[in-house]
Design a protein around this motif. Structure first.
Motif, PDB file in Angstrom:
ATOM      1  N   TYR A  30     110.019 147.507 -44.163  1.00  0.00           N
ATOM      2  CA  TYR A  30     110.805 146.654 -43.276  1.00  0.00           C
ATOM      3  C   TYR A  30     110.530 145.184 -43.600  1.00  0.00           C
ATOM      4  CZ  TYR A  30     111.570 150.780 -40.440  1.00  0.00           C
ATOM      5  OH  TYR A  30     111.939 152.030 -40.008  1.00  0.00           O
ATOM      6  N   ARG A  31     111.553 144.374 -43.474  1.00  0.00           N
ATOM      7  CA  ARG A  31     111.342 142.927 -43.558  1.00  0.00           C
ATOM      8  C   ARG A  31     110.606 142.522 -42.289  1.00  0.00           C
ATOM      9  NH1 ARG A  31     113.519 140.814 -47.761  1.00  0.00           N
ATOM     10  NH2 ARG A  31     115.248 141.847 -48.781  1.00  0.00           N
ATOM     11  N   CYS A  32     109.679 141.583 -42.434  1.00  0.00           N
ATOM     12  CA  CYS A  32     108.890 141.126 -41.298  1.00  0.00           C
ATOM     13  C   CYS A  32     108.745 139.614 -41.341  1.00  0.00           C
ATOM     14  CB  CYS A  32     107.486 141.739 -41.335  1.00  0.00           C
ATOM     15  SG  CYS A  32     107.478 143.520 -41.117  1.00  0.00           S
ATOM     16  N   ARG A  33     108.495 139.054 -40.197  1.00  0.00           N
ATOM     17  CA  ARG A  33     108.187 137.626 -40.090  1.00  0.00           C
ATOM     18  C   ARG A  33     106.728 137.536 -39.645  1.00  0.00           C
ATOM     19  NH1 ARG A  33     112.007 136.166 -36.801  1.00  0.00           N
ATOM     20  NH2 ARG A  33     113.338 135.467 -38.494  1.00  0.00           N
ATOM     21  N   ILE A  34     105.928 136.793 -40.390  1.00  0.00           N
ATOM     22  CA  ILE A  34     104.518 136.620 -40.036  1.00  0.00           C
ATOM     23  C   ILE A  34     104.427 135.697 -38.834  1.00  0.00           C
ATOM     24  CG2 ILE A  34     102.279 135.754 -40.803  1.00  0.00           C
ATOM     25  CD1 ILE A  34     103.121 136.475 -43.662  1.00  0.00           C
ATOM     26  N   LEU A  35     103.693 136.132 -37.822  1.00  0.00           N
ATOM     27  CA  LEU A  35     103.533 135.341 -36.605  1.00  0.00           C
ATOM     28  C   LEU A  35     102.198 134.607 -36.564  1.00  0.00           C
ATOM     29  CD1 LEU A  35     104.952 137.900 -34.019  1.00  0.00           C
ATOM     30  CD2 LEU A  35     106.139 135.985 -35.121  1.00  0.00           C
ATOM     31  N   THR A  36     101.246 135.008 -37.380  1.00  0.00           N
ATOM     32  CA  THR A  36      99.904 134.411 -37.365  1.00  0.00           C
ATOM     33  C   THR A  36      99.634 133.695 -38.679  1.00  0.00           C
ATOM     34  OG1 THR A  36      98.988 136.514 -38.109  1.00  0.00           O
ATOM     35  CG2 THR A  36      98.918 136.069 -35.742  1.00  0.00           C
ATOM     36  N   ALA A  37     100.578 132.902 -39.145  1.00  0.00           N
ATOM     37  CA  ALA A  37     100.480 132.262 -40.459  1.00  0.00           C
ATOM     38  C   ALA A  37      99.323 131.276 -40.564  1.00  0.00           C
ATOM     39  CB  ALA A  37     101.788 131.552 -40.802  1.00  0.00           C
ATOM     40  N   ASP A  38      98.904 130.684 -39.445  1.00  0.00           N
ATOM     41  CA  ASP A  38      97.833 129.691 -39.499  1.00  0.00           C
ATOM     42  C   ASP A  38      96.455 130.318 -39.607  1.00  0.00           C
ATOM     43  OD1 ASP A  38      99.722 127.717 -39.333  1.00  0.00           O
ATOM     44  OD2 ASP A  38      99.560 127.535 -37.151  1.00  0.00           O
ATOM     45  N   GLU A  39      96.365 131.600 -39.329  1.00  0.00           N
ATOM     46  CA  GLU A  39      95.073 132.285 -39.383  1.00  0.00           C
ATOM     47  C   GLU A  39      94.819 132.835 -40.773  1.00  0.00           C
ATOM     48  OE1 GLU A  39      94.582 135.154 -36.297  1.00  0.00           O
ATOM     49  OE2 GLU A  39      95.749 133.957 -34.891  1.00  0.00           O
ATOM     50  N   GLU A  40      93.560 132.959 -41.129  1.00  0.00           N
ATOM     51  CA  GLU A  40      93.194 133.526 -42.418  1.00  0.00           C
ATOM     52  C   GLU A  40      93.456 135.035 -42.411  1.00  0.00           C
ATOM     53  OE1 GLU A  40      89.187 134.193 -45.041  1.00  0.00           O
ATOM     54  OE2 GLU A  40      89.375 132.349 -43.876  1.00  0.00           O
ATOM     55  N   ILE A  41      94.018 135.528 -43.497  1.00  0.00           N
ATOM     56  CA  ILE A  41      94.272 136.964 -43.626  1.00  0.00           C
ATOM     57  C   ILE A  41      92.948 137.662 -43.909  1.00  0.00           C
ATOM     58  CG2 ILE A  41      95.388 138.724 -45.050  1.00  0.00           C
ATOM     59  CD1 ILE A  41      97.653 136.703 -45.479  1.00  0.00           C
ATOM     60  N   ARG A  42      92.665 138.724 -43.159  1.00  0.00           N
ATOM     61  CA  ARG A  42      91.442 139.499 -43.365  1.00  0.00           C
ATOM     62  C   ARG A  42      91.800 140.812 -44.046  1.00  0.00           C
ATOM     63  NH1 ARG A  42      89.227 141.225 -38.540  1.00  0.00           N
ATOM     64  NH2 ARG A  42      91.156 140.785 -37.462  1.00  0.00           N
ATOM     65  N   LYS A  43      91.036 141.180 -45.052  1.00  0.00           N
ATOM     66  CA  LYS A  43      91.255 142.456 -45.750  1.00  0.00           C
ATOM     67  C   LYS A  43      90.571 143.574 -44.961  1.00  0.00           C
ATOM     68  CE  LYS A  43      89.466 140.613 -49.372  1.00  0.00           C
ATOM     69  NZ  LYS A  43      88.922 140.281 -50.658  1.00  0.00           N
ATOM     70  N   ILE A  44      91.364 144.552 -44.547  1.00  0.00           N
ATOM     71  CA  ILE A  44      90.839 145.686 -43.794  1.00  0.00           C
ATOM     72  C   ILE A  44      91.180 146.953 -44.563  1.00  0.00           C
ATOM     73  CG2 ILE A  44      90.933 146.971 -41.630  1.00  0.00           C
ATOM     74  CD1 ILE A  44      91.753 144.346 -40.288  1.00  0.00           C
ATOM     75  N   GLY A  45      90.196 147.557 -45.197  1.00  0.00           N
ATOM     76  CA  GLY A  45      90.421 148.794 -45.927  1.00  0.00           C
ATOM     77  C   GLY A  45      91.237 148.625 -47.196  1.00  0.00           C
ATOM     78  N   VAL A  46      91.353 147.411 -47.689  1.00  0.00           N
ATOM     79  CA  VAL A  46      92.051 147.162 -48.952  1.00  0.00           C
ATOM     80  C   VAL A  46      91.134 146.353 -49.860  1.00  0.00           C
ATOM     81  CG1 VAL A  46      94.380 147.251 -47.976  1.00  0.00           C
ATOM     82  CG2 VAL A  46      93.195 145.078 -48.085  1.00  0.00           C
ATOM     83  N   HIS A  47      91.321 146.524 -51.162  1.00  0.00           N
ATOM     84  CA  HIS A  47      90.477 145.836 -52.131  1.00  0.00           C
ATOM     85  C   HIS A  47      90.795 144.348 -52.213  1.00  0.00           C
ATOM     86  CE1 HIS A  47      88.113 145.119 -55.697  1.00  0.00           C
ATOM     87  NE2 HIS A  47      89.179 144.647 -56.307  1.00  0.00           N
ATOM     88  N   ASP A  48      92.081 144.020 -52.246  1.00  0.00           N
ATOM     89  CA  ASP A  48      92.469 142.631 -52.415  1.00  0.00           C
ATOM     90  C   ASP A  48      93.842 142.389 -51.799  1.00  0.00           C
ATOM     91  OD1 ASP A  48      92.271 139.999 -53.203  1.00  0.00           O
ATOM     92  OD2 ASP A  48      92.665 140.381 -55.311  1.00  0.00           O
ATOM     93  N   VAL A  49      94.081 141.171 -51.379  1.00  0.00           N
ATOM     94  CA  VAL A  49      95.362 140.754 -50.827  1.00  0.00           C
ATOM     95  C   VAL A  49      95.707 139.412 -51.446  1.00  0.00           C
ATOM     96  CG1 VAL A  49      96.594 140.014 -48.755  1.00  0.00           C
ATOM     97  CG2 VAL A  49      94.977 141.899 -48.621  1.00  0.00           C
ATOM     98  N   ARG A  50      96.947 139.267 -51.888  1.00  0.00           N
ATOM     99  CA  ARG A  50      97.395 137.961 -52.380  1.00  0.00           C
ATOM    100  C   ARG A  50      98.906 137.885 -52.309  1.00  0.00           C
ATOM    101  NH1 ARG A  50      95.037 138.247 -58.248  1.00  0.00           N
ATOM    102  NH2 ARG A  50      93.492 139.251 -57.013  1.00  0.00           N
ATOM    103  N   TRP A  51      99.415 136.688 -52.114  1.00  0.00           N
ATOM    104  CA  TRP A  51     100.846 136.445 -52.127  1.00  0.00           C
ATOM    105  C   TRP A  51     101.209 136.048 -53.556  1.00  0.00           C
ATOM    106  CZ3 TRP A  51     102.713 138.442 -48.018  1.00  0.00           C
ATOM    107  CH2 TRP A  51     102.094 138.302 -46.778  1.00  0.00           C
ATOM    108  N   VAL A  52     102.216 136.704 -54.117  1.00  0.00           N
ATOM    109  CA  VAL A  52     102.671 136.363 -55.467  1.00  0.00           C
ATOM    110  C   VAL A  52     104.193 136.272 -55.473  1.00  0.00           C
ATOM    111  CG1 VAL A  52     100.693 137.437 -56.620  1.00  0.00           C
ATOM    112  CG2 VAL A  52     102.758 138.763 -56.262  1.00  0.00           C
TER     113      VAL A  52
END
Length: 76
Positions: A30-52
């Motif tokens: 689903y397309r989503c809109r991020i509501l917590t953009a000012d907060e740091e993204i925390r990795k939960i059960g994933v190796h890595d997260v990045r926007w590309v």
């Protein structure tokens, strides 16, 4: 769920079914809109997260079902 962020869920985007030897995965994206953009993204059960940028996704390796999903999103 893997990034501890709040989103507003918008319209369905892609549906992908991928059969592995022991099970079948049915992805609904689903397309989503991020509501917590000012907060740091925390990795939960994933190796890595990045926007590309979409054009850079070929630089990454994905498991079968995820690759099908990426391909479907890029063909939209």
């Amino acid at each position: 769920e893997g990034m501890a962020i709040e989103v507003e869920v918008l319209e369905p985007s892609v549906a992908v079914t991928h059969e592995y030897e022991a099970y079948v995965i049915d992805f609904r994206v689903y397309r989503c809109r991020i509501l917590t953009a000012d907060e740091e993204i925390r990795k939960i059960g994933v190796h890595d997260v990045r926007w590309v940028h979409p054009r850079d996704l070929d630089d990454y390796e994905f498991p079968g079902a995820d690759q099908q999903t990426v391909d479907a999103l890029l063909s939209e």
